[in-house]
Design a protein around this motif. Structure first.
Motif, short mmCIF file in Angstrom:
data_model
loop_
_atom_site.label_atom_id
_atom_site.label_comp_id
_atom_site.label_asym_id
_atom_site.label_seq_id
_atom_site.Cartn_x
_atom_site.Cartn_y
_atom_site.Cartn_z
N PHE A 93 0.89 -1.22 -0.08
CA PHE A 93 0.01 0.16 0.07
C PHE A 93 1.03 1.15 -0.11
O PHE A 93 0.44 2.17 -0.69
CB PHE A 93 -0.99 0.02 1.11
N TRP A 94 1.88 1.38 0.86
CA TRP A 94 2.79 2.46 1.09
C TRP A 94 3.46 2.66 -0.23
O TRP A 94 3.50 3.71 -0.95
CB TRP A 94 3.80 2.28 2.23
N GLY A 95 4.01 1.49 -1.03
CA GLY A 95 4.74 1.49 -2.42
C GLY A 95 3.98 2.01 -3.33
O GLY A 95 4.50 2.63 -4.26
N ALA A 96 2.64 1.71 -3.32
CA ALA A 96 1.91 2.02 -4.59
C ALA A 96 1.43 3.49 -4.57
O ALA A 96 1.12 4.02 -5.59
CB ALA A 96 0.60 0.99 -4.49
N THR A 97 1.14 4.01 -3.34
CA THR A 97 0.68 5.35 -3.24
C THR A 97 1.77 6.46 -2.97
O THR A 97 1.65 7.61 -3.12
CB THR A 97 -0.32 5.47 -2.16
N GLY A 98 2.98 6.17 -2.67
CA GLY A 98 3.96 7.24 -2.17
C GLY A 98 5.11 7.31 -3.53
O GLY A 98 6.10 7.81 -2.88
N VAL A 114 -1.46 5.52 -15.14
CA VAL A 114 -1.64 4.39 -14.38
C VAL A 114 -0.76 3.11 -14.86
O VAL A 114 -0.13 2.45 -14.15
CB VAL A 114 -3.25 4.06 -14.29
N TYR A 115 -1.12 2.99 -16.39
CA TYR A 115 -0.30 2.10 -17.01
C TYR A 115 1.03 1.95 -16.92
O TYR A 115 1.92 0.93 -16.60
CB TYR A 115 -0.68 1.75 -18.44
N MET A 175 -9.86 7.50 -5.34
CA MET A 175 -10.68 6.47 -5.68
C MET A 175 -9.39 5.70 -6.73
O MET A 175 -9.38 4.41 -6.49
CB MET A 175 -11.81 6.77 -6.48
N ILE A 176 -8.69 6.34 -7.62
CA ILE A 176 -7.70 5.68 -8.39
C ILE A 176 -6.72 4.80 -7.62
O ILE A 176 -6.26 3.90 -7.57
CB ILE A 176 -7.45 6.64 -9.42
N MET A 177 -6.12 5.82 -6.62
CA MET A 177 -4.88 5.35 -6.00
C MET A 177 -5.53 4.30 -4.79
O MET A 177 -4.69 3.43 -4.88
CB MET A 177 -4.48 6.53 -5.03
N PHE A 178 -6.64 4.40 -4.43
CA PHE A 178 -7.08 3.03 -3.66
C PHE A 178 -7.07 1.91 -4.42
O PHE A 178 -6.84 0.74 -3.92
CB PHE A 178 -8.39 3.46 -2.97
N ILE A 179 -7.58 1.99 -5.53
CA ILE A 179 -7.42 0.85 -6.46
C ILE A 179 -6.20 0.53 -6.87
O ILE A 179 -5.79 -0.74 -6.82
CB ILE A 179 -8.16 1.14 -7.88
N LEU A 180 -5.26 1.39 -7.19
CA LEU A 180 -4.03 1.11 -7.39
C LEU A 180 -3.15 0.30 -6.03
O LEU A 180 -2.46 -0.42 -6.42
CB LEU A 180 -2.99 2.27 -7.57
#
Length: 433
Positions: free
Chosen positions: A51-56, A162-163, A283-288
Motif C-alpha cells: 500500500f505504501w509503495g503504490a501510493t507513495g 496508471v499503466y 478512488m484511483i489511488m485506492f484501487i492502485l
C-alpha cells in the motif's frame, strides 16, 4: 493445492466479491490477502509495504494534477470557446459540425486526460447546438460517445499514467506514443462521418452559410488559450524541461490562470474542481494500492510466471496472444472500468507480453485502445452512462449509435498490431535525439 487450482480459487473469490458489490480496491486487497496467506507467513506486513509503495510514488503525483487540470477546464468557459473556435473550419465538409465533435474531443482530451470529462464537457456544448441546427441525433450521440474516449488516448492521459506506473515504463514515452494513434483514430472517425453524410444526404441540415477567411480567423482566436495550455504541458515534457509530474503542475497553474483571465474562475468553481479531483484521485489511488498488493501476492504464488509459461506452451504466437488478450479485455470491459482493468491484469499479462517480444510502450497504447472500447461497451461503459444522462436515451440505443465508431477503434487496433511503428517511431525519434 496446485498453481492452476489456486489461480481458479482466487479468481472465484474476486468475482464473488465484485458481484457482491465490494469496492474494487477492497476486493483486490482481500483476494491478495488470501493468496498471501497461502504463500507467505507475514501477509499483514506485505500489505502495508504494498500500500505504501503504490501510493507513495513521486511519479504517481502527476495523476491528481492532471485530474485537477481537467476538472478546472470542465467547469469554466474554456471548453465552450474550444467548440466555437473549431466550427468555422468544418461547416462546409460533408458531415459539417459533426466533425467538431471529434476535433473538440481530441483537443479537450489532450488537456483533460479523462474520457468521461471529455465526453460530458463537449456533449454539453455540442448536443444542443447540433439538435437546433437539425443534425441527425443518433450520429451526433455516437460521435460524442466515442469521441470522448480520445480523452484517454491523446496525452496527457490518466489511464496512461496508471499503466506506466503499473508496468514500470516511462510516462513521457507512453504519452508521446499515443500521439499518432490518437490522430489516426480521429481521422477514422471523421472519415466515417464523411462517408455517412454522403450516403445519407436526406439526414443533413442545410449547408452553413459561407464565412470569409477573416471571420474564420477571428472566431478561431478562441482556440489560443487551449492551444497554449497543450503546448505548455506536452512541449515541456518533450524537450526535457519538465518531468510528467512537473508538467502536470504547470498544467494546473496554466488552467487556473487562463480561467482567471477569461473571467470564468470563481471561488465556487475552484472548490468544485478541487473536490472533484480529490475524490477521483483518491478512488484511483485506492484501487492502485489494492492492485499492488494483489500483484505482490501473485509474485509470491508464482501464478503469473506459470500462466505465461502455459500460454507459451499453447504455441499461439505473438498475433494469437494479442487476439486472445483483445477478447479478454473486451469481456473485462463489460464489467470493469479502465483503471481497474489495467491494475487487475498487469501483473499477469506483462510477463506474457514480454516473453512474446512486444514492446511494453506499444502494449500500453494497445491496452488504452481496448479501454476506449470498454468505455462504449455495455453494460459498464462509462461514456454510455454519460450520453444516457445527457440525452435521456436508453443505454442500448446509445451503444447502437456508437457501433460504427466502435468498429473504427477495432480497425485502429488491427493497424497498430500490423504496423507497430505507428506507436513506437515517434517516442524513439524524439527521445533518442
Amino acid at each position: 493445492m496446485g498453481t492452476l487450482e489456486l489461480a481458479l480459487a482466487l479468481l472465484a473469490i474476486l468475482c464473488v466479491l465484485l458481484a457482491g458489490g465490494v469496492w474494487i480496491a477492497m476486493a483486490l486487497a482481500i483476494t491478495g490477502y488470501v493468496a498471501m496467506l497461502w504463500a507467505s507467513p507475514t501477509p499483514g506486513l506485505n500489505l502495508a509495504t504494498a500500500f505504501w509503495g503504490a501510493t507513495g510514488s513521486w511519479t504517481l503525483a502527476a495523476l491528481p494534477m492532471f485530474v485537477w487540470m481537467g476538472e478546472i477546464l470542465f467547469r469554466t468557459k474554456l471548453s465552450e470557446e474550444l467548440f466555437n473556435g473549431l466550427s468555422p473550419w468544418v461547416r462546409r465538409i460533408p458531415g459539417g459540425l459533426l466533425h467538431v465533435n471529434i476535433l473538440a474531443c481530441g483537443i479537450f482530451g489532450s488537456v483533460s486526460g479523462s474520457s468521461a470529462a471529455t465526453c460530458a464537457t463537449v456533449s454539453k456544448i455540442a448536443l444542443p447546438e447540433l439538435t437546433r441546427r437539425g443534425y441527425d441525433v443518433d450520429t451526433a450521440v455516437g460521435s460524442l460517445a466515442t469521441g470522448g474516449t480520445l480523452g484517454i488516448l491523446i496525452p496527457p492521459s490518466i489511464i496512461m499514467v496508471v499503466y506506466a506506473v503499473a508496468a514500470e515504463v516511462s510516462i513521457i514515452r507512453v504519452f508521446i506514443a499515443g500521439c499518432i494513434p490518437g490522430l489516426l483514430v480521429m481521422a477514422l472517425f471523421s472519415a466515417y462521418i464523411v462517408a455517412w453524410a454522403l450516403l445519407n444526404p436526406h439526414k443533413q441540415p442545410r449547408p452553413e452559410p459561407a464565412m470569409s477567411l477573416g471571420a474564420k480567423l477571428r472566431q478561431s482566436l478562441q482556440l489560443i488559450p487551449c492551444a497554449l495550455l497543450i503546448i505548455g504541458v506536452i512541449g515541456t515534457m518533450i524537450v526535457g524541461w519538465a518531468t510528467a509530474t512537473e508538467a502536470a503542475a504547470f498544467g494546473v497553474l496554466g488552467s487556473l490562470l487562463l480561467a482567471a483571465l477569461t473571467g470564468t474562475l470563481t471561488w465556487g468553481n475552484f472548490i468544485d474542481s478541487l473536490t472533484g479531483a480529490t475524490r477521483l484521485s483518491c478512488m484511483i489511488m485506492f484501487i492502485l494500492a489494492g492492485a499492488a498488493y494483489l500483484t505482490m501476492a501473485m509474485a509470491y504464488t508464482g501464478i503469473p510466471a506459470a500462466l505465461a509459461e502455459g500460454v507459451t506452451h499453447l504455441g499461439l504466437g505473438p498475433y494469437g496472444l494479442i487476439a486472445v488478450l483483445t477478447v479478454v479485455y473486451v469481456l473485462l470491459g463489460t464489467a470493469l472500468d479502465g483503471v481497474s482493468m489495467i491494475v487487475l491484469t498487469t501483473s499477469i499479462v506483462i510477463p506474457m507480453v514480454q516473453k512474446a517480444g512486444f514492446d511494453l510502450v506499444w502494449f500500453g497504447i494497445f491496452i488504452v485502445l481496448l479501454v476506449e472500447i470498454a468505455e462504449i461497451t455495455p453494460p459498464v461503459g462509462f461514456n454510455l452512462f454519460v450520453m444516457q444522462t445527457m440525452t435521456g436515451k436508453d443505454g442500448m440505443v446509445v451503444a447502437k449509435a456508437a457501433l460504427p465508431f466502435f468498429l473504427c477503434l477495432v480497425v485502429t487496433i488491427v493497424l497498430l498490431t500490423v504496423f507497430p511503428a505507428l506507436v513506437t517511431w515517434l517516442p524513439d525519434y524524439l527521445l533518442s535525439r
